[in-house]
Every structure is written in structure tokens, then in C-alpha cells.
Design a protein around this motif. Structure first.
Motif, PDB file in Angstrom:
ATOM      1  N   ALA A 154       7.011  36.533  14.539  1.00 37.70           N
ATOM      2  CA  ALA A 154       7.715  36.311  13.477  1.00 37.70           C
ATOM      3  C   ALA A 154       6.798  36.722  12.124  1.00 37.70           C
ATOM      4  O   ALA A 154       5.532  36.830  12.360  1.00 37.70           O
ATOM      5  CB  ALA A 154       8.146  34.734  13.039  1.00 37.70           C
ATOM      6  N   MET A 155       7.377  37.101  11.058  1.00 35.39           N
ATOM      7  CA  MET A 155       6.701  37.316   9.871  1.00 35.39           C
ATOM      8  C   MET A 155       6.853  36.060   9.185  1.00 35.39           C
ATOM      9  O   MET A 155       7.921  35.446   8.813  1.00 35.39           O
ATOM     10  CB  MET A 155       7.281  38.521   9.098  1.00 35.39           C
ATOM     11  N   ILE A 156       5.393  35.622   8.431  1.00 37.46           N
ATOM     12  CA  ILE A 156       5.378  34.278   8.143  1.00 37.46           C
ATOM     13  C   ILE A 156       4.665  34.426   6.674  1.00 37.46           C
ATOM     14  O   ILE A 156       3.686  35.025   6.526  1.00 37.46           O
ATOM     15  CB  ILE A 156       4.626  33.358   8.972  1.00 37.46           C
ATOM     16  N   GLN A 207      12.155  36.145  12.269  1.00 38.08           N
ATOM     17  CA  GLN A 207      11.910  36.394  13.314  1.00 38.08           C
ATOM     18  C   GLN A 207      11.798  38.030  13.524  1.00 38.08           C
ATOM     19  O   GLN A 207      12.922  38.587  13.310  1.00 38.08           O
ATOM     20  CB  GLN A 207      13.164  35.978  14.443  1.00 38.08           C
ATOM     21  N   LEU A 208      10.854  38.516  14.387  1.00 40.33           N
ATOM     22  CA  LEU A 208      10.780  40.018  14.826  1.00 40.33           C
ATOM     23  C   LEU A 208      11.515  40.353  15.947  1.00 40.33           C
ATOM     24  O   LEU A 208      11.415  39.441  16.824  1.00 40.33           O
ATOM     25  CB  LEU A 208       9.616  40.310  14.758  1.00 40.33           C
ATOM     26  N   ASP A 209      12.163  41.658  16.132  1.00 44.41           N
ATOM     27  CA  ASP A 209      12.677  42.070  17.283  1.00 44.41           C
ATOM     28  C   ASP A 209      12.741  43.297  17.137  1.00 44.41           C
ATOM     29  O   ASP A 209      12.929  43.991  16.508  1.00 44.41           O
ATOM     30  CB  ASP A 209      14.011  41.426  17.662  1.00 44.41           C
ATOM     31  N   LEU A 244       2.371  38.241   3.803  1.00 48.49           N
ATOM     32  CA  LEU A 244       2.843  37.933   5.027  1.00 48.49           C
ATOM     33  C   LEU A 244       1.856  38.185   6.105  1.00 48.49           C
ATOM     34  O   LEU A 244       1.212  39.122   6.058  1.00 48.49           O
ATOM     35  CB  LEU A 244       4.173  38.601   5.491  1.00 48.49           C
ATOM     36  N   PHE A 245       2.061  37.273   7.148  1.00 52.78           N
ATOM     37  CA  PHE A 245       1.101  37.427   8.248  1.00 52.78           C
ATOM     38  C   PHE A 245       2.117  37.509   9.677  1.00 52.78           C
ATOM     39  O   PHE A 245       3.201  36.904   9.345  1.00 52.78           O
ATOM     40  CB  PHE A 245      -0.030  36.608   8.466  1.00 52.78           C
ATOM     41  N   GLU A 246       1.774  37.821  10.603  1.00 51.70           N
ATOM     42  CA  GLU A 246       2.406  37.892  11.952  1.00 51.70           C
ATOM     43  C   GLU A 246       1.921  37.070  12.715  1.00 51.70           C
ATOM     44  O   GLU A 246       0.668  37.092  13.149  1.00 51.70           O
ATOM     45  CB  GLU A 246       2.569  39.125  12.359  1.00 51.70           C
TER      46      GLU A 246
END
Length: 405
Positions: free
Chosen positions: A91-93, A45-47, A82-84
Motif C-alpha cells: 500500500a501507499m501510506i 492498496q497497490l495492485d 507517501l511511503f510504501e
């Protein structure tokens, strides 16, 4: 047949093993090894909040202390590994999962038009073609590169979007654009066909809804170890609760799932699903490192607050969002884990202009004694965190050690 019952300690060990928190925090944390860790977690997860470090960086650091943010940036922006996109949040996935997001992109395309129009109180669809043409002609853009002269919405602050910003977000969420990186924390958008390999973005080759639901539910259960159908649905936040419930019923009937009972920290027992043979799962007997470590408030092991309370007896809410918790503990408080237990929560902040990480308050959990050994372990963790936070020392405010709540 009586369902297998997991004791609380067994359940914690299995859960922490699945979340890469049972083993000692060590090992390489860049390139293929970092990607493998993210695949194990499913996503990161991005924050934007950076009181000590951003959430995605602390999530990875708490498992691999050799991790540095530039390693994630390289995987994302240079290697395109990775993609967002969105799960329960941005999130980065792993990019190999991109085709499994097609159902999400299609559903978002339908749902977000009305939601964005109501939220932002402006029309934005008329900006789609102009935005796409601008990016095609001029290359990747941030929000600030578009929207000159456009009236902004009345949301205020961070959510004060102009129509071109809303169009960018919609085109990203629905698949025409990809986020290729961030400048600071501002997204940089480009055409999907210029970012991803053709095989990944060919909609004719994307999995259908049935295959996607199966992939999502299997992937969620693999990463949780045991779960209710609601927890399975919430993991990626792609499938509905009803879709996850139907999947569980089918898999149970086919013998690919079994019902188990999971004992909570308070002794209450809750029904869940697991793979057959859970009683022999090596994670039940996995040794759990006793190393004390600070976790992100958005750590995947604690993201579901109700589950964290059931499993660990840890009543935790993100103080930034809950006024009464903020009054009690502070603005942004970090959980502290030791072995299988959450032993404290700490309010601290990196003051980079003073080159110091300041501990403002620490609350041991009820029944936890904060003795010399635990304090030494905490100070060792602070020394590691200073490197991630970009400061050279840690210090404590007067009266930092508080009574348990």
C-alpha cells in the motif's frame, strides 16, 4: 442498557461516508487535496493488474474523477508525502504515519527470515551487507540491477526470486530500505536514511507497542465508523485479533467505546463497537450521491468480502483467485455502485492497441432492473473511465447484458 441499533440503510450511509463514497465524486485530486483523501482512507492498496486501471488509481478516481495517475506519482516520488509498505497488502501510506509502522517492521524482521527461507528455498541473509553496500555506493536499485549469476527459487514466474531480491524485500520490510518509486511496476529501493527525514526514521523516537496498538485501533475505528475487534485488527493488519480485543475491552471500560448493534442486509443483527454518541453521528443522515460508479475490486469499502455481503447483500469474490467464480463471471470483474447499493458487476478491459474499452459482460444484481436510465448512467461512467484507462472510446460485445446470478 440496551445498545443502540443501526438499521441497515443507516449503517450503509455511515460506512460509505467514512469511505468517501457518500458525497458526489468531484473535487481536486492532486497535491494536498489528494493527500488529504488518502489520509481519510488511511492508505491506498497497490495492485499490478491493469485491465482498465491499476487498483490504486481506480480507488482514487472513483472518488475524484479529475484524478490522474501522475498526481499520485508526484506525491510519492517527488514530494515524498507517501511511503510504501504493507497493511493487509502492499500500500501507499501517508509518510507522517511512518513511525507507527515501527512495530510492524520489528515484527516483520523476526517473522520473515523463516518465512522467506521456507518459501524461497534459499539462503539470503548473507546478501544483506553486499546489497546495502551496493546501494550506498551506486544509488537506488531495482531487482534487475542485482543478482547476476544467482540461482533463482523454484516458485515460478512473478515469485521466482534470487537471493539478492529476497534480501531487498527483507531489508525493505524490516526498515533498512525504502521503496522510492516504481519503474513500470518494479520497485526501486534506496537507503531509508537517504529517503526520509531523520526525525521520521530515528528508531529511538519511535512509539512503543502500547502506543502503536492504541493508534492503530483508534485509526481503524475512526475510518470504519463501527467494527468488531476482528475488523479493527484487520484494518491496518498490524495488531493481532487478541490485541484489538483487549483494546476494545479497555476502551469500553473507560467509556471511550460503546457497544452497538448493526443490522445486515438480510435483517440479521451483529454486535460491534463504536464511539459513544453514534446515534448523533452526522454520517447517519449524510445524503448519498446517486451517481453510478465503477469500483476497484480492491476498494477499501469492499475489501472485507464477508462484511460487504453482510452490509450490502453483495456476495463478491475476486474472480482472479477463485476458479468457480472465474467460470461464472470472468477473470477480473468490477463492482458497480449506485447510491447505497451495489447494483451490478462488470467484466471489461481496455484494449489500448484498439483505443477502446470493451464491455464484455455485465450482470445486474438480483432484483435490479437495468433500464434506460441506468444504462445512460453507466455509459456516462464509461466515458469518464476511458480517460483513466488511456483510450478514447467504449464499446459493448454482443450479448454483454447477462441475467442476474
Amino acid at each position: 442498557m440496551t445498545p443502540f441499533t443501526l438499521g441497515n440503510r443507516e449503517a450503509r450511509r455511515l460506512f460509505l461516508d467514512r469511505h468517501a463514497l457518500a458525497e458526489a465524486p468531484q473535487g481536486p485530486a492532486k497535491g494536498p487535496e489528494l493527500l488529504a483523501l488518502i489520509e481519510r482512507l488511511g492508505f491506498v492498496q497497490l495492485d499490478s493488474i491493469n485491465t482498465v486501471a491499476r487498483a490504486h488509481d481506480l480507488i482514487l478516481f472513483s472518488r475524484r474523477p479529475s484524478y490522474r495517475p501522475k498526481a499520485l506519482k508526484s506525491l510519492y516520488e517527488r514530494d515524498r508525502a507517501l511511503f510504501e509498505h504493507w497493511t493487509h497488502d502492499a500500500a501507499m501510506i501517508p509518510v507522517s504515519y511512518y513511525p507507527w509502522w515501527q512495530m510492524r517492521r520489528v515484527r516483520d524482521a523476526e517473522a520473515l527470515r523463516k518465512r522467506y527461507r521456507n518459501w524461497q528455498q534459499h539462503e539470503f541473509e548473507h546478501r544483506f551487507q553486499d546489497v546495502l553496500d551496493h546501494i550506498r555506493d551506486h544509488g537506488p536499485v531495482c531487482t534487475s540491477d542485482l543478482g547476476d549469476g544467482e540461482e533463482r527459487s523454484k516458485g515460478g514466474g512473478w515469485w521466482e526470486w534470487h537471493p539478492s531480491k529476497t534480501a531487498l524485500e527483507y531489508l525493505w520490510r524490516s526498515g533498512a530500505l525504502c521503496v522510492t518509486g516504481r519503474d513500470g511496476f518494479r520497485k526501486r529501493y534506496d537507503l531509508t536514511e537517504r529517503v526520509l527525514e531523520e526525525a521520521l526514521c530515528d528508531t529511538a523516537r519511535m512509539p512503543d507497542e502500547t502506543a502503536t496498538i492504541d493508534w492503530c485501533c483508534n485509526g481503524a475505528l475512526d475510518r470504519l465508523g463501527f467494527a468488531t475487534h476482528g475488523e479493527i485488527a484487520a484494518f491496518w493488519a498490524h495488531v493481532s485479533v487478541d490485541e484489538a480485543k483487549a483494546w476494545c475491552a479497555r476502551e469500553l471500560a473507560a467509556g471511550r467505546l460503546e457497544k452497538v448493534r448493526v443490522t445486515g442486509a438480510d435483517g440479521a443483527v451483529r454486535d460491534s463497537y463504536a464511539r459513544p454518541g453514534l446515534a448523533e453521528d452526522p454520517g447517519l443522515n449524510a445524503p448519498v450521491s446517486n451517481r453510478l460508479r465503477v469500483l476497484s475490486p480492491f476498494d477499501p469499502a469492499l475489501r472485507d468480502r464477508k462484511r460487504a455481503e453482510r452490509l450490502f447483500g453483495f456476495d463478491y469474490r475476486i474472480e482472479i483467485f477463485v476458479p468457480e467464480a472465474r467460470r461464472r463471471y470472468g477473470y477480473y470483474v468490477f463492482p458497480v455502485m449506485e447510491g447505497e447499493d451495489i447494483v451490478a458487476r462488470v467484466d471489461m478491459k481496455a484494449f489500448r492497441e484498439r483505443d477502446t474499452l470493451i464491455v464484455r459482460a455485465l450482470w445486474p444484481e438480483r432484483g435490479v432492473r437495468w433500464g434506460k436510465g441506468r444504462q445512460a448512467a453507466f455509459e456516462a461512467e464509461l466515458a469518464r473511465l476511458t480517460r483513466l484507462a488511456g483510450v478514447s472510446t467504449a464499446a459493448f460485445e454482443d450479448g454483454w447484458l447477462r441475467d442476474p446470478r
